[in-house]
Design an enzyme around this catalytic site. Structure first.
Site, mmCIF file in Angstrom:
data_model
loop_
_atom_site.group_PDB
_atom_site.id
_atom_site.type_symbol
_atom_site.label_atom_id
_atom_site.label_comp_id
_atom_site.label_asym_id
_atom_site.label_seq_id
_atom_site.Cartn_x
_atom_site.Cartn_y
_atom_site.Cartn_z
ATOM 1 N N TYR A 168 4.520 -7.223 17.220
ATOM 2 C CA TYR A 168 4.708 -6.395 16.014
ATOM 3 C C TYR A 168 5.513 -5.140 16.359
ATOM 4 O O TYR A 168 6.527 -4.839 15.722
ATOM 5 C CB TYR A 168 3.346 -6.040 15.417
ATOM 6 C CG TYR A 168 3.397 -4.974 14.345
ATOM 7 C CD1 TYR A 168 3.905 -5.254 13.082
ATOM 8 C CD2 TYR A 168 2.943 -3.673 14.597
ATOM 9 C CE1 TYR A 168 3.967 -4.262 12.100
ATOM 10 C CE2 TYR A 168 2.991 -2.690 13.638
ATOM 11 C CZ TYR A 168 3.502 -2.993 12.384
ATOM 12 O OH TYR A 168 3.559 -2.008 11.419
ATOM 13 N N MET A 173 0.833 -1.217 0.000
ATOM 14 C CA MET A 173 0.000 0.000 0.000
ATOM 15 C C MET A 173 0.865 1.264 0.000
ATOM 16 O O MET A 173 0.703 2.148 -0.842
ATOM 17 C CB MET A 173 -0.922 -0.015 1.232
ATOM 18 C CG MET A 173 -1.843 1.190 1.296
ATOM 19 S SD MET A 173 -3.177 0.996 2.492
ATOM 20 C CE MET A 173 -2.319 0.960 4.049
ATOM 21 N N TRP A 191 -1.764 4.315 11.342
ATOM 22 C CA TRP A 191 -3.138 4.199 10.812
ATOM 23 C C TRP A 191 -3.186 4.564 9.318
ATOM 24 O O TRP A 191 -3.942 5.467 8.909
ATOM 25 C CB TRP A 191 -4.078 5.099 11.612
ATOM 26 C CG TRP A 191 -4.260 4.743 13.068
ATOM 27 C CD1 TRP A 191 -3.395 4.049 13.876
ATOM 28 C CD2 TRP A 191 -5.384 5.081 13.895
ATOM 29 N NE1 TRP A 191 -3.915 3.945 15.139
ATOM 30 C CE2 TRP A 191 -5.118 4.565 15.188
ATOM 31 C CE3 TRP A 191 -6.572 5.773 13.677
ATOM 32 C CZ2 TRP A 191 -6.017 4.713 16.246
ATOM 33 C CZ3 TRP A 191 -7.463 5.930 14.739
ATOM 34 C CH2 TRP A 191 -7.190 5.401 16.003
ATOM 35 N N ALA A 218 7.723 -5.011 4.944
ATOM 36 C CA ALA A 218 7.653 -5.339 6.372
ATOM 37 C C ALA A 218 6.666 -6.472 6.596
ATOM 38 O O ALA A 218 5.805 -6.735 5.750
ATOM 39 C CB ALA A 218 7.182 -4.111 7.173
ATOM 40 N N TRP A 219 6.813 -7.117 7.740
ATOM 41 C CA TRP A 219 5.754 -8.022 8.249
ATOM 42 C C TRP A 219 4.715 -7.097 8.876
ATOM 43 O O TRP A 219 4.988 -6.446 9.890
ATOM 44 C CB TRP A 219 6.354 -8.958 9.292
ATOM 45 C CG TRP A 219 5.338 -9.840 9.979
ATOM 46 C CD1 TRP A 219 4.319 -9.421 10.785
ATOM 47 C CD2 TRP A 219 5.250 -11.267 9.919
ATOM 48 N NE1 TRP A 219 3.604 -10.496 11.234
ATOM 49 C CE2 TRP A 219 4.140 -11.645 10.723
ATOM 50 C CE3 TRP A 219 5.977 -12.271 9.280
ATOM 51 C CZ2 TRP A 219 3.770 -12.978 10.907
ATOM 52 C CZ3 TRP A 219 5.599 -13.583 9.463
ATOM 53 C CH2 TRP A 219 4.506 -13.935 10.255
HETATM 54 N N1 NAP Z 1 -0.648 -0.021 7.604
HETATM 55 C C1 NAP Z 1 -0.496 0.733 8.695
HETATM 56 O O1 NAP Z 1 -1.483 1.192 9.300
HETATM 57 C C2 NAP Z 1 0.882 1.084 9.182
HETATM 58 C C3 NAP Z 1 1.002 1.894 10.341
HETATM 59 C C4 NAP Z 1 2.275 2.237 10.792
HETATM 60 C C5 NAP Z 1 3.394 1.796 10.102
HETATM 61 N N2 NAP Z 1 3.254 0.991 9.004
HETATM 62 C C6 NAP Z 1 4.474 0.553 8.308
HETATM 63 O O2 NAP Z 1 4.414 1.062 6.991
HETATM 64 C C7 NAP Z 1 5.137 0.193 6.105
HETATM 65 C C8 NAP Z 1 4.282 -0.128 4.890
HETATM 66 O O3 NAP Z 1 3.103 -0.780 5.329
HETATM 67 P P1 NAP Z 1 1.858 -1.034 4.367
HETATM 68 O O4 NAP Z 1 0.652 -0.661 5.136
HETATM 69 O O5 NAP Z 1 2.104 -0.465 3.009
HETATM 70 O O6 NAP Z 1 1.889 -2.628 4.321
HETATM 71 P P2 NAP Z 1 1.618 -3.652 3.135
HETATM 72 O O7 NAP Z 1 0.615 -3.135 2.197
HETATM 73 O O8 NAP Z 1 1.371 -4.946 3.860
HETATM 74 O O9 NAP Z 1 3.009 -3.709 2.400
HETATM 75 C C9 NAP Z 1 4.116 -4.383 2.919
HETATM 76 C C10 NAP Z 1 4.822 -5.025 1.762
HETATM 77 O O10 NAP Z 1 5.985 -5.693 2.270
HETATM 78 C C11 NAP Z 1 6.121 -6.859 1.524
HETATM 79 N N3 NAP Z 1 6.947 -7.845 2.209
HETATM 80 C C12 NAP Z 1 6.653 -8.520 3.343
HETATM 81 N N4 NAP Z 1 7.663 -9.352 3.632
HETATM 82 C C13 NAP Z 1 8.593 -9.205 2.661
HETATM 83 C C14 NAP Z 1 9.837 -9.802 2.398
HETATM 84 N N5 NAP Z 1 10.338 -10.753 3.200
HETATM 85 N N6 NAP Z 1 10.551 -9.404 1.309
HETATM 86 C C15 NAP Z 1 10.053 -8.447 0.494
HETATM 87 N N7 NAP Z 1 8.859 -7.851 0.676
HETATM 88 C C16 NAP Z 1 8.142 -8.237 1.755
HETATM 89 C C17 NAP Z 1 4.707 -7.364 1.319
HETATM 90 O O11 NAP Z 1 4.698 -8.275 0.260
HETATM 91 P P3 NAP Z 1 3.528 -9.370 0.049
HETATM 92 O O12 NAP Z 1 2.481 -8.645 -0.712
HETATM 93 O O13 NAP Z 1 4.207 -10.446 -0.724
HETATM 94 O O14 NAP Z 1 3.082 -9.799 1.412
HETATM 95 C C18 NAP Z 1 3.975 -6.075 1.014
HETATM 96 O O15 NAP Z 1 3.974 -5.792 -0.366
HETATM 97 C C19 NAP Z 1 5.541 -1.007 6.963
HETATM 98 O O16 NAP Z 1 6.861 -0.811 7.413
HETATM 99 C C20 NAP Z 1 4.600 -0.947 8.149
HETATM 100 O O17 NAP Z 1 5.174 -1.547 9.299
HETATM 101 C C21 NAP Z 1 2.034 0.638 8.525
#
Ligand code: NAP
Length: 302
Positions: free
Chosen positions: A136, A11, A162, A71-72
């Site tokens: 997490y 995302m 969020w 990220a996970w």
């Molecule tokens: N979403 C939130 O509300 C939120 C809030 C605070 C911080 N964050 C941080 O923001 C960042 C982006 O989050 P997001 O919401 O965009 O999450 P997301 O949509 O789940 O994207 C994370 C991506 O990381 C990939 N990934 C996971 N394990 C991997 C690996 N071993 N090697 C390569 N790629 C891998 C996933 O691939 P797959 O599609 O193959 O699983 C996915 O495309 C993360 O660091 C998260 O911790 C998110």
């Protein structure tokens, strides 16, 4: 600037690629193989848990900066598979940081409000003590530490919260779907944070990379804060739906949805580092939500 984006199919990663390209940077988008083990077309294959692959790919590309969005992100899953969460969030960040150090690249590590316990009672600054409540948050905090230690002078830790954006499942689309399906939507009212629109975060990451580098930790979220309940009420109202949103406690949610995670009760992020640098111009979350809903309406397939 030549940049590598990890997790570029996610995302945030998708919007980071778009924003960096729109500002004239040369972007390489990387992603791991999809669930079927197939390489995603248009992406440089890169699994961040593979130490040798990170070293080889990053040495070959030699980027000026790496925006680490991989990220996970499965918060409940982290409680059930601690090792998996640390592999994704700590080892993955360590691999990328170490490979960045070898080529002199800056690394942007995206972190979370879940590094805090939510007990402070006022918004957290970058200078507050972390104390994650769950696996997490702990694994993300471990990633922060490894990035700081490995790249002391060439890192940006960007804590956010969020997230909602057009390229992933998120709270806004979930509430819209539930409001169309259920007679009323129960939403947690005793957890407060800052909703953040992914293009706004991506823009601020670009600003930080384009400004003189001051390595360190930055809080980046849309302005203001609210409970999940108030956020859901705004989503329903702005989506012109009539379904009532009813408040429930975090404890009721955890029981109803079998969630093992302890979540911070009050984790708004104050962007003090950006304020001190005169770079804090993120819009209020309500305005960002308006923008997002317009974007959704223009992309009905999302
Ligand atoms: N979403 C939130 O509300 C939120 C809030 C605070 C911080 N964050 C941080 O923001 C960042 C982006 O989050 P997001 O919401 O965009 O999450 P997301 O949509 O789940 O994207 C994370 C991506 O990381 C990939 N990934 C996971 N394990 C991997 C690996 N071993 N090697 C390569 N790629 C891998 C996933 O691939 P797959 O599609 O193959 O699983 C996915 O495309 C993360 O660091 C998260 O911790 C998110």
């Amino acid at each position: 600037m030549k940049v590598l984006v990890t997790g570029a199919a996610g995302m945030l990663g998708t919007d980071v690629c778009k924003v960096m390209a729109s500002r004239g940077h040369l972007v390489t988008a990387s992603a791991r193989a999809n669930g079927e083990g197939e390489i995603r077309p248009g992406f440089l294959p890169l699994d961040i848990t593979d130490t040798a692959a990170c070293r080889e790919q990053i040495r070959a590309l030699c980027p000026d900066a790496i925006l680490h969005c991989a990220a996970w992100t499965n918060v409940d899953g982290a409680e059930r598979d601690l090792e998996g969460a640390y592999r994704g969030n700590a080892l993955g960040a360590w691999n990328v940081a170490s490979a960045a150090a070898a080529v002199g690249a800056i690394m942007v590590y995206v972190s979370t409000d879940f590094v805090f316990d939510g007990e402070k009672g006022t918004p957290y600054t970058e200078f507050d003590r972390v104390n994650p409540l769950g696996a997490y948050g702990a694994s993300k905090e471990a990633g922060e530490q490894l990035v700081r230690q490995t790249l002391p002078h060439r890192h940006i830790i960007a804590r956010t919260s969020w997230l909602f954006g057009i390229h992933g499942k998120n709270f806004v689309t979930t509430i819209q779907r539930l409001a169309q399906k259920l007679p009323e939507v129960p939403v947690v009212s005793d957890q407060v944070g800052c909703p953040t629109f992914t293009p706004d975060l991506a823009g601020k990451l670009a600003d930080l990379l384009e400004a003189p580098l001051l390595p360190g930790t930055y809080h980046i979220s849309n302005a203001g804060h609210c409970s999940w309940f108030a956020f859901a009420q705004a989503i329903v109202k702005k989506s012109e739906l009539k379904t009532p949103v009813v408040p429930i406690t975090g404890a009721e949610y955890a029981e109803k949805f079998n969630s093992p995670t302890r979540r911070p009760a009050f984790s708004p992020l104050r962007p003090l580092a950006l304020e001190m640098r005169g770079m804090n111009d993120l819009r209020p979350w309500e305005d960002a939500l308006d923008r997002y809903l317009v974007t959704l309406a223009d992309n009905p397939s999302r």
